[in-house]
Design an enzyme around this catalytic site. Structure first.
Site, PDB file in Angstrom:
ATOM      1  N   TYR A 102       0.788  -1.230   0.000  1.00 38.21           N
ATOM      2  CA  TYR A 102       0.000   0.000   0.000  1.00 38.21           C
ATOM      3  C   TYR A 102       0.823   1.285   0.000  1.00 38.21           C
ATOM      4  O   TYR A 102       0.271   2.373  -0.082  1.00 38.21           O
ATOM      5  CB  TYR A 102      -0.954   0.008   1.200  1.00 38.21           C
ATOM      6  CG  TYR A 102      -1.889  -1.177   1.194  1.00 38.21           C
ATOM      7  CD1 TYR A 102      -2.905  -1.273   0.256  1.00 38.21           C
ATOM      8  CD2 TYR A 102      -1.737  -2.210   2.110  1.00 38.21           C
ATOM      9  CE1 TYR A 102      -3.748  -2.369   0.232  1.00 38.21           C
ATOM     10  CE2 TYR A 102      -2.583  -3.310   2.096  1.00 38.21           C
ATOM     11  CZ  TYR A 102      -3.589  -3.378   1.154  1.00 38.21           C
ATOM     12  OH  TYR A 102      -4.416  -4.465   1.130  1.00 38.21           O
ATOM     13  N   ASN A 150     -13.280   3.490  -1.683  1.00 37.55           N
ATOM     14  CA  ASN A 150     -12.319   2.406  -1.504  1.00 37.55           C
ATOM     15  C   ASN A 150     -12.891   1.565  -0.365  1.00 37.55           C
ATOM     16  O   ASN A 150     -12.649   1.851   0.800  1.00 37.55           O
ATOM     17  CB  ASN A 150     -10.926   2.943  -1.152  1.00 37.55           C
ATOM     18  CG  ASN A 150      -9.906   1.832  -1.015  1.00 37.55           C
ATOM     19  OD1 ASN A 150     -10.257   0.667  -0.879  1.00 37.55           O
ATOM     20  ND2 ASN A 150      -8.647   2.207  -1.035  1.00 37.55           N
ATOM     21  N   ASP A 156     -25.833  -2.928  -1.940  1.00 32.62           N
ATOM     22  CA  ASP A 156     -27.230  -2.484  -2.001  1.00 32.62           C
ATOM     23  C   ASP A 156     -27.354  -0.983  -1.767  1.00 32.62           C
ATOM     24  O   ASP A 156     -28.139  -0.303  -2.437  1.00 32.62           O
ATOM     25  CB  ASP A 156     -28.080  -3.248  -0.990  1.00 32.62           C
ATOM     26  CG  ASP A 156     -28.367  -4.680  -1.416  1.00 32.62           C
ATOM     27  OD1 ASP A 156     -28.157  -5.016  -2.605  1.00 32.62           O
ATOM     28  OD2 ASP A 156     -28.815  -5.470  -0.558  1.00 32.62           O
ATOM     29  N   HIS A 175      -9.013   1.159  -5.682  1.00 30.90           N
ATOM     30  CA  HIS A 175      -8.122   0.313  -4.895  1.00 30.90           C
ATOM     31  C   HIS A 175      -6.693   0.795  -5.086  1.00 30.90           C
ATOM     32  O   HIS A 175      -6.270   1.067  -6.214  1.00 30.90           O
ATOM     33  CB  HIS A 175      -8.242  -1.155  -5.311  1.00 30.90           C
ATOM     34  CG  HIS A 175      -9.612  -1.685  -5.119  1.00 30.90           C
ATOM     35  ND1 HIS A 175     -10.107  -2.006  -3.882  1.00 30.90           N
ATOM     36  CD2 HIS A 175     -10.611  -1.891  -6.008  1.00 30.90           C
ATOM     37  CE1 HIS A 175     -11.358  -2.422  -4.012  1.00 30.90           C
ATOM     38  NE2 HIS A 175     -11.682  -2.350  -5.292  1.00 30.90           N
ATOM     39  N   ILE A 176      -5.959   0.871  -4.001  1.00 29.49           N
ATOM     40  CA  ILE A 176      -4.573   1.330  -4.047  1.00 29.49           C
ATOM     41  C   ILE A 176      -3.699   0.305  -4.765  1.00 29.49           C
ATOM     42  O   ILE A 176      -2.883   0.652  -5.612  1.00 29.49           O
ATOM     43  CB  ILE A 176      -4.066   1.608  -2.621  1.00 29.49           C
ATOM     44  CG1 ILE A 176      -4.822   2.814  -2.047  1.00 29.49           C
ATOM     45  CG2 ILE A 176      -2.556   1.841  -2.604  1.00 29.49           C
ATOM     46  CD1 ILE A 176      -4.600   3.051  -0.571  1.00 29.49           C
ATOM     47  N   SER A 177      -3.871  -0.958  -4.417  1.00 29.63           N
ATOM     48  CA  SER A 177      -3.087  -2.017  -5.058  1.00 29.63           C
ATOM     49  C   SER A 177      -3.833  -2.541  -6.285  1.00 29.63           C
ATOM     50  O   SER A 177      -5.028  -2.307  -6.446  1.00 29.63           O
ATOM     51  CB  SER A 177      -2.839  -3.166  -4.073  1.00 29.63           C
ATOM     52  OG  SER A 177      -4.046  -3.849  -3.795  1.00 29.63           O
TER      53      SER A 177
END
Length: 144
Positions: free
Chosen positions: A23, A74, A87, A100-102
């Protein structure tokens, strides 16, 4: 002025400390600072939130229904497990960017099946912490 919600899920409060090989070393506070600066330049407001609790994330999505033009989320570990967050996101009519960071597709199989993607307008992964800045610029364009 348009408001963009930037929602962060569990364990992201520990960015910079948690698995920096995955990360990076940038903290969530640093990311918030970048986004606040970029928001001024883009002439948008941001509401930047983080929670380790699923219900709080859902409440933030509910609030976005009347307060936000778009959502950048995220969802972290909830990406793959939370039908309740899925939902809630379905009830938000504006654009949604899953972030998403990765690069989750390079990681273990459990990280390959996002529930959130089923309702996301766009999905971003693998840009590191800088992905937040890219997502904010994209959302500013999407909500013009």
């Amino acid at each position: 002025m348009r408001t963009i919600f930037i929602l962060n899920g569990p364990n992201l409060n520990l960015l910079g400390q948690r698995e920096p090989e995955i990360y990076g070393s940038t903290t969530l506070d640093e990311i918030r600072g970048w986004c606040e600066g970029d928001a001024k330049e883009l002439n948008v407001a941001i509401d930047f939130r983080q929670s380790n609790f699923e219900g709080e994330i859902i409440e933030s999505i509910h609030a976005a229904r009347t307060q936000a033009a778009g959502i950048i989320i995220n969802p972290a570990g909830y990406t793959f497990t939370s039908i309740a967050i899925l939902d809630a996101l379905k009830m938000f009519n504006g654009p949604k960017i899953e972030l998403h960071i990765s690069n989750v597709h390079q990681r273990e199989e459990i990280y390959h099946k996002s529930l959130v993607s089923k309702t996301a307008t766009a999905v971003m992964a693998g840009f590191g912490a800088y992905g937040y800045r890219i997502a904010l610029r994209a959302m500013a364009e999407m909500t013009k």
